[in-house]
Design a protein around this motif. Structure first.
Motif, PDB file in Angstrom:
ATOM      1  N   LYS A 183      -2.924  13.810  -0.783  1.00 42.85           N
ATOM      2  CA  LYS A 183      -4.096  12.932  -0.704  1.00 42.85           C
ATOM      3  C   LYS A 183      -5.363  13.762  -0.489  1.00 42.85           C
ATOM      4  O   LYS A 183      -6.370  13.571  -1.170  1.00 42.85           O
ATOM      5  N   VAL A 232       2.690  13.676   1.575  1.00 37.11           N
ATOM      6  CA  VAL A 232       1.701  12.853   0.861  1.00 37.11           C
ATOM      7  C   VAL A 232       0.294  13.057   1.425  1.00 37.11           C
ATOM      8  O   VAL A 232      -0.687  13.046   0.693  1.00 37.11           O
ATOM      9  N   ARG A 233       0.201  13.292   2.736  1.00 43.81           N
ATOM     10  CA  ARG A 233      -1.124  13.494   3.319  1.00 43.81           C
ATOM     11  C   ARG A 233      -1.807  14.701   2.671  1.00 43.81           C
ATOM     12  O   ARG A 233      -2.998  14.646   2.357  1.00 43.81           O
ATOM     13  N   CYS A 287       0.816  -1.229   0.000  1.00 45.58           N
ATOM     14  CA  CYS A 287       0.000   0.000   0.000  1.00 45.58           C
ATOM     15  C   CYS A 287       0.847   1.276   0.000  1.00 45.58           C
ATOM     16  O   CYS A 287       0.304   2.361   0.187  1.00 45.58           O
ATOM     17  N   ILE A 288       2.149   1.158  -0.166  1.00 45.51           N
ATOM     18  CA  ILE A 288       2.982   2.355  -0.243  1.00 45.51           C
ATOM     19  C   ILE A 288       3.310   2.569  -1.718  1.00 45.51           C
ATOM     20  O   ILE A 288       3.827   1.665  -2.370  1.00 45.51           O
ATOM     21  N   ILE A 289       2.959   3.762  -2.224  1.00 46.07           N
ATOM     22  CA  ILE A 289       3.189   4.049  -3.628  1.00 46.07           C
ATOM     23  C   ILE A 289       4.508   4.794  -3.756  1.00 46.07           C
ATOM     24  O   ILE A 289       4.766   5.722  -2.985  1.00 46.07           O
ATOM     25  N   LEU A 330       1.006   8.855  -7.357  1.00 44.53           N
ATOM     26  CA  LEU A 330       0.229   9.070  -6.139  1.00 44.53           C
ATOM     27  C   LEU A 330      -1.127   9.668  -6.503  1.00 44.53           C
ATOM     28  O   LEU A 330      -2.164   9.251  -5.978  1.00 44.53           O
ATOM     29  N   GLU A 360       9.259  13.827   7.859  1.00 40.88           N
ATOM     30  CA  GLU A 360       8.332  14.927   8.156  1.00 40.88           C
ATOM     31  C   GLU A 360       6.920  14.373   8.261  1.00 40.88           C
ATOM     32  O   GLU A 360       6.634  13.265   7.817  1.00 40.88           O
ATOM     33  N   SER A 361       6.027  15.195   8.773  1.00 43.33           N
ATOM     34  CA  SER A 361       4.633  14.796   8.896  1.00 43.33           C
ATOM     35  C   SER A 361       4.050  14.458   7.513  1.00 43.33           C
ATOM     36  O   SER A 361       4.299  15.175   6.546  1.00 43.33           O
ATOM     37  N   GLY A 362       3.333  13.340   7.458  1.00 43.71           N
ATOM     38  CA  GLY A 362       2.654  12.987   6.212  1.00 43.71           C
ATOM     39  C   GLY A 362       3.506  12.268   5.189  1.00 43.71           C
ATOM     40  O   GLY A 362       3.077  12.060   4.059  1.00 43.71           O
ATOM     41  N   THR A 363       4.719  11.846   5.570  1.00 45.11           N
ATOM     42  CA  THR A 363       5.579  11.174   4.590  1.00 45.11           C
ATOM     43  C   THR A 363       5.334   9.665   4.533  1.00 45.11           C
ATOM     44  O   THR A 363       5.892   8.984   3.674  1.00 45.11           O
ATOM     45  N   GLY A 364       4.515   9.157   5.450  1.00 44.92           N
ATOM     46  CA  GLY A 364       4.182   7.731   5.378  1.00 44.92           C
ATOM     47  C   GLY A 364       4.866   6.876   6.436  1.00 44.92           C
ATOM     48  O   GLY A 364       4.996   5.668   6.264  1.00 44.92           O
ATOM     49  N   LYS A 365       5.237   7.496   7.565  1.00 46.06           N
ATOM     50  CA  LYS A 365       5.943   6.735   8.605  1.00 46.06           C
ATOM     51  C   LYS A 365       5.080   5.580   9.122  1.00 46.06           C
ATOM     52  O   LYS A 365       5.560   4.471   9.309  1.00 46.06           O
ATOM     53  N   GLU A 366       3.801   5.865   9.324  1.00 47.50           N
ATOM     54  CA  GLU A 366       2.917   4.828   9.858  1.00 47.50           C
ATOM     55  C   GLU A 366       2.737   3.687   8.846  1.00 47.50           C
ATOM     56  O   GLU A 366       2.691   2.512   9.225  1.00 47.50           O
ATOM     57  N   LEU A 367       2.652   4.051   7.568  1.00 44.78           N
ATOM     58  CA  LEU A 367       2.526   3.019   6.530  1.00 44.78           C
ATOM     59  C   LEU A 367       3.726   2.086   6.564  1.00 44.78           C
ATOM     60  O   LEU A 367       3.586   0.870   6.427  1.00 44.78           O
ATOM     61  N   PHE A 369      -4.641   7.926  -5.638  1.00 44.03           N
ATOM     62  CA  PHE A 369      -5.675   8.532  -4.799  1.00 44.03           C
ATOM     63  C   PHE A 369      -6.948   8.814  -5.611  1.00 44.03           C
ATOM     64  O   PHE A 369      -8.054   8.753  -5.074  1.00 44.03           O
TER      65      PHE A 369
END
Ligand SMILES: Nc1ncnc2c1ncn2[C@@H]1O[C@H](COP(=O)(O)OP(=O)(O)OP(=O)(O)O)[C@@H](O)[C@H]1O
Ligand SMILES: [Mg+2]
Length: 459
Positions: A362, A358-359, A140-142, A322, A170-177, A326
């Motif tokens: 999106k 990315v956030r 799920c990571i593009i 991306l 940085e925020s929104g770069t996909g760390k959680e993914l 999306f």
């Protein structure tokens, strides 16, 4: 580069052919639409320049037939000035651009130049897409950029280990993914994956959240409660925003990592844990160490396997995929199908810097899909920050309710006024900046009601 010119007026046909040949293009010219279409069926042309009013098949029919045979060819429509409405219709049918008679052949060269650059971009994207069809989506990571491809490789490797992993970005770069992907690819995938955001929980509650507490450990602790570390047994725990963990808890965490053991709040019993830990932070932990807010020993303990996610502006080549991804996601959600993004909107999406990474992209696509009326995502469907980058003061113009021809006119008028202002009213410089001849500039100024009698075109 092969060009096909379809124009019934001999002088115009010869004029265009001459200019194009001088510019180094291979030119074939015919005087009617039917011959033009027949030729195009037999031979490949990169660009077709066709008059709108033609004997036999007219320009719109020529355009439609050509687009049926090849969507790649650029079609440029020549119109009489009064035909602008039809020209706009032609643009909707897929013409690349139009030019109104009489025109300076150099203007045509500028349009062709722009088309070649644009189609180069489109082709490059298609090539990229084909190359990475298999690898463009990983858990799920593009990402097609070499930076993201390298990260996919790292994830595969670290997923097979039990080591703790530190994810920076940085925020929104996909760390959680990335954290999700590591867990899903590991042997712990069928065991719990527990997330906890160290910045979102008040300091006094975080310890018991993580480690649990014994009955009566503090006011309100009416019964014994398991913490996240115990719940995650056998699986993975993801400590997000680790840079915000209070110093006292950092010490306790360090101990767990070293002994694989901890005590619940208010208890003496040691609890053993088998948990894999993944951490993430948007902060520069080294700086935090320097500032005394993060323990140096813990930093070295956590930094064994660092994964650094680049910001989106450092990997703009990921943007087209991306966006496509999306769009698919939100098309499904909204039930809108067959959506496409206009070239200008693509340009805007590509030139914006995305502080929210990315956030932010999106959300922009979600908004565009939700708000676009037809099938094409135009600049006016994009969030204001992204439009502002390119359009500056034209924002209000784009989103008003005027019909497109009026918008185009108003945009042109604004542009003329702005460039005139920039050049201090110097016509030669203005024409150059706009990429048109002084004659065309004069005509445009006159059409828009600028006081041309006072203008001296010779300066
Ligand atoms: N490479 C990517 N491909 C597809 N979606 C992505 C990608 N990167 C981020 N996203 C999406 O962007 C959003 C933000 O991603 P995520 O929550 O992983 O970022 P983060 O780095 O953890 O941000 P924060 O620091 O703000 O918590 C999510 O909706 C996620 O699905
Ligand atoms: Mg996050």
């Amino acid at each position: 580069m092969k060009m096909l010119v379809i124009e019934d007026e001999l002088s115009v046909r010869l004029g265009i052919s001459c200019t194009l040949e001088k510019a180094g293009y291979k030119v074939t010219a015919v005087d009617n639409g039917i011959d033009g279409i027949r030729l195009f069926e037999k031979e490949h042309f990169d660009v077709v320049i066709t008059d709108l009013r033609l004997p036999g098949a007219d320009g719109i029919e020529v355009l439609k037939s050509i687009k049926n045979i090849s969507t790649d060819a650029g079609v440029i429509i020549i119109t009489a000035f009064a035909d602008v409405k039809t020209a706009v219709e032609a643009m909707r049918e897929g013409a690349y651009d139009y030019i109104s008679k009489p025109f300076d052949p150099n203007e045509l060269l500028i349009i062709i130049d722009r088309f070649i650059k644009h189609s180069g971009l489109v082709l490059e994207n298609i090539r990229l897409k084909e190359e990475v069809r298999d690898k463009k989506e990983f858990q799920c990571i593009i990402g097609v950029s070499s930076a993201m491809q390298a990260i996919f490789g790292t994830i595969e490797v670290v997923a097979k280990t039990d080591s703790s992993v530190m994810i920076y970005g940085e925020s929104g770069t996909g760390k959680e993914l990335v954290a999700n992907a590591i867990h899903n690819l590991s042997s712990r995938k069928d065991k719990p994956f527990i997330k906890i955001n160290c910045a979102a929980i008040p300091e006094n509650l975080l310890e018991s959240e993580l480690f649990g507490h014994e009955k009566g450990a503090f006011t309100g602790a009416v019964q014994r409660r398991k913490g996240k570390f115990e719940t995650a047994t056998g699986g993975t725990i993801f400590l997000d925003e680790i840079g915000d963990m209070p110093l006292a808890l950092q010490a306790k965490l360090l101990r767990i990592l070293e002994d694989q053991k901890f005590e619940r709040v208010g208890g003496n019993e040691s609890v053993s844990v088998d948990v894999r830990t993944i951490y993430a932070t948007g902060k520069n932990l080294k700086e935090e160490v320097k500032a005394g807010r993060f323990r140096e020993d813990l930093y070295y303990r956590l930094n064994v396997l660092p994964i650094v996610l680049p910001s989106l502006r450092e990997r703009k080549e990921d943007i087209p995929l991306l966006v496509e991804h999306f769009m698919e996601v939100f098309s499904k959600k909204t039930g809108k199908t067959g959506l496409a993004v206009s070239p200008t909107a693509v340009e805007m999406l590509m030139s914006y810097d995305y502080p929210g990474n990315v956030r932010e992209l999106k959300h922009a696509v979600e908004m565009a899909v939700t708000f676009c009326r037809g099938n094409i995502i135009e600049p006016c469907c994009l969030p204001v920050e992204i439009r502002e980058m390119e359009m500056g003061q034209h924002r209000s113009l784009i989103c008003n309710n005027l019909p497109i021809t009026e918008k185009v006119k108003a945009f042109e008028r604004d542009l003329l006024a702005r460039v005139l202002e920039e050049t201090g009213g110097k016509k030669k410089e203005t024409a150059k900046k706009l990429g048109i001849s002084r004659g065309t500039l004069w005509r445009k100024l006159k059409d828009h009601g600028f006081p041309v009698s006072e203008l001296d075109l010779e300066d």
